[in-house]
Design an enzyme around this catalytic site. Structure first.
Site, short mmCIF file in Angstrom:
data_model
loop_
_atom_site.label_atom_id
_atom_site.label_comp_id
_atom_site.label_asym_id
_atom_site.label_seq_id
_atom_site.Cartn_x
_atom_site.Cartn_y
_atom_site.Cartn_z
N CYS A 198 -65.25 -62.14 -28.63
CA CYS A 198 -64.36 -61.42 -29.53
C CYS A 198 -65.21 -60.43 -30.29
O CYS A 198 -66.05 -60.80 -31.11
CB CYS A 198 -63.67 -62.38 -30.50
SG CYS A 198 -62.59 -61.55 -31.69
N GLU A 241 -59.70 -56.53 -25.88
CA GLU A 241 -60.72 -56.79 -24.87
C GLU A 241 -60.65 -55.73 -23.81
O GLU A 241 -59.57 -55.16 -23.55
CB GLU A 241 -60.52 -58.18 -24.26
CG GLU A 241 -61.71 -58.69 -23.49
CD GLU A 241 -63.00 -58.66 -24.30
OE1 GLU A 241 -63.74 -57.65 -24.19
OE2 GLU A 241 -63.26 -59.63 -25.04
#
Length: 271
Positions: free
Chosen positions: A2, A114
């Protein structure tokens, strides 16, 4: 992993979701659609109030700097690299094991970004080697639109170069716990492109479902094996993902437009 997420909900909303008992209006953060390492973020934690006679843990909404600095660190310089802690090893790594035992938090988000990478690039990242620039960004969020409750850790670090009364004498920092990305079908998948979270990236933030919130935040729970049981991934099929503009790749861009769903990947990007 993350490395970027969005957090637009205000204290009033989060207080209702997480049953917050204490938060300071002067600590309110502006909505952030491109949260990056070293920024201040909201964290939900259970901790006794400072200088209070009653030492019971109180559910609080606090501001923490993203990038954990262990209490024993000589300087805070390494914090920017410690934004993620792996669920598989968090209980034994020197930088995280103390926090895992007693200083756990929830980092609320709308979802996380992402970037799809080719298989060769993914293999290099798993091996810890440098890889080429990322490609098409996707926004990943709960399919039902609820808050994405990321499992986190927090720490306090004392800057010994400053006097006790200095406002920057103490640093409060945090890290997101990550786990292997789901390989099952997304709850809502894009019309074209990745069909699972693992197709986007091999790692993902560990999402805590509401039934685990109290146990995760309870500082009285310190048994390592008991705590490790809380790191099990949530049921599959709870997430959705959709392509967003590559503008999110520049951390200086920060607006609701970054969350706008594209009909398909941008021209010239993977997928």
């Amino acid at each position: 992993m993350c490395g970027r997420y969005a957090s637009s909900r205000g204290p009033e909303d989060l207080a209702g979701v997480f049953e917050i008992e204490k938060w300071e209006p002067e600590e309110t953060l502006e909505p952030d659609y491109n949260v990056a390492p070293t920024k201040e973020v909201y964290a939900v934690l259970d901790r006794p109030l400072k200088d209070a006679d009653d030492r019971r843990p109180v559910r609080q909404l606090r501001r923490l700097k993203w990038g954990l600095v262990p209490s024993w660190a000589k300087s805070p310089e390494g914090g920017a690299r410690m934004i993620n802690a792996r669920a598989e090893t968090v209980h034994e790594k020197p930088s995280y094991r103390r926090a895992f035992a007693t200083r756990r938090c929830i980092l609320p988000a709308d979802g996380y970004y992402e970037w799809v990478t080719e298989k060769e690039e993914r293999d290099l990242e798993v091996e810890g080697k440098k890889k080429r620039p990322r490609k098409q960004p996707y926004f990943v969020l709960p399919a039902d639109g609820s808050v994405f409750a990321m499992a986190g850790l927090y720490e306090f670090w004392r800057d010994r170069t400053l006097p006790d009364e200095h406002p920057l004498a103490w640093w409060a920092t945090c890290s997101v716990i990550t786990t292997e990305a789901e390989t099952g079908p997304l709850g809502v998948a894009p019309a074209e492109g990745p069909r699972s979270l693992h197709d986007i990236h091999p790692r993902m933030p560990l999402m805590l479902t509401p039934d685990r919130w109290d146990a995760w935040l309870d500082p009285a729970r310190t048994d390592v094996e008991d705590l490790r049981s809380l790191l099990a991934p949530p049921p599959e099929g709870l997430m959705r993902a959709y392509p967003v503009s590559t503008a999110v790749s520049n951390v200086r861009n920060n607006s609701p437009e970054l969350l706008k769903e594209l009909e398909g990947p941008e021209e010239g990007t993977l997928f």
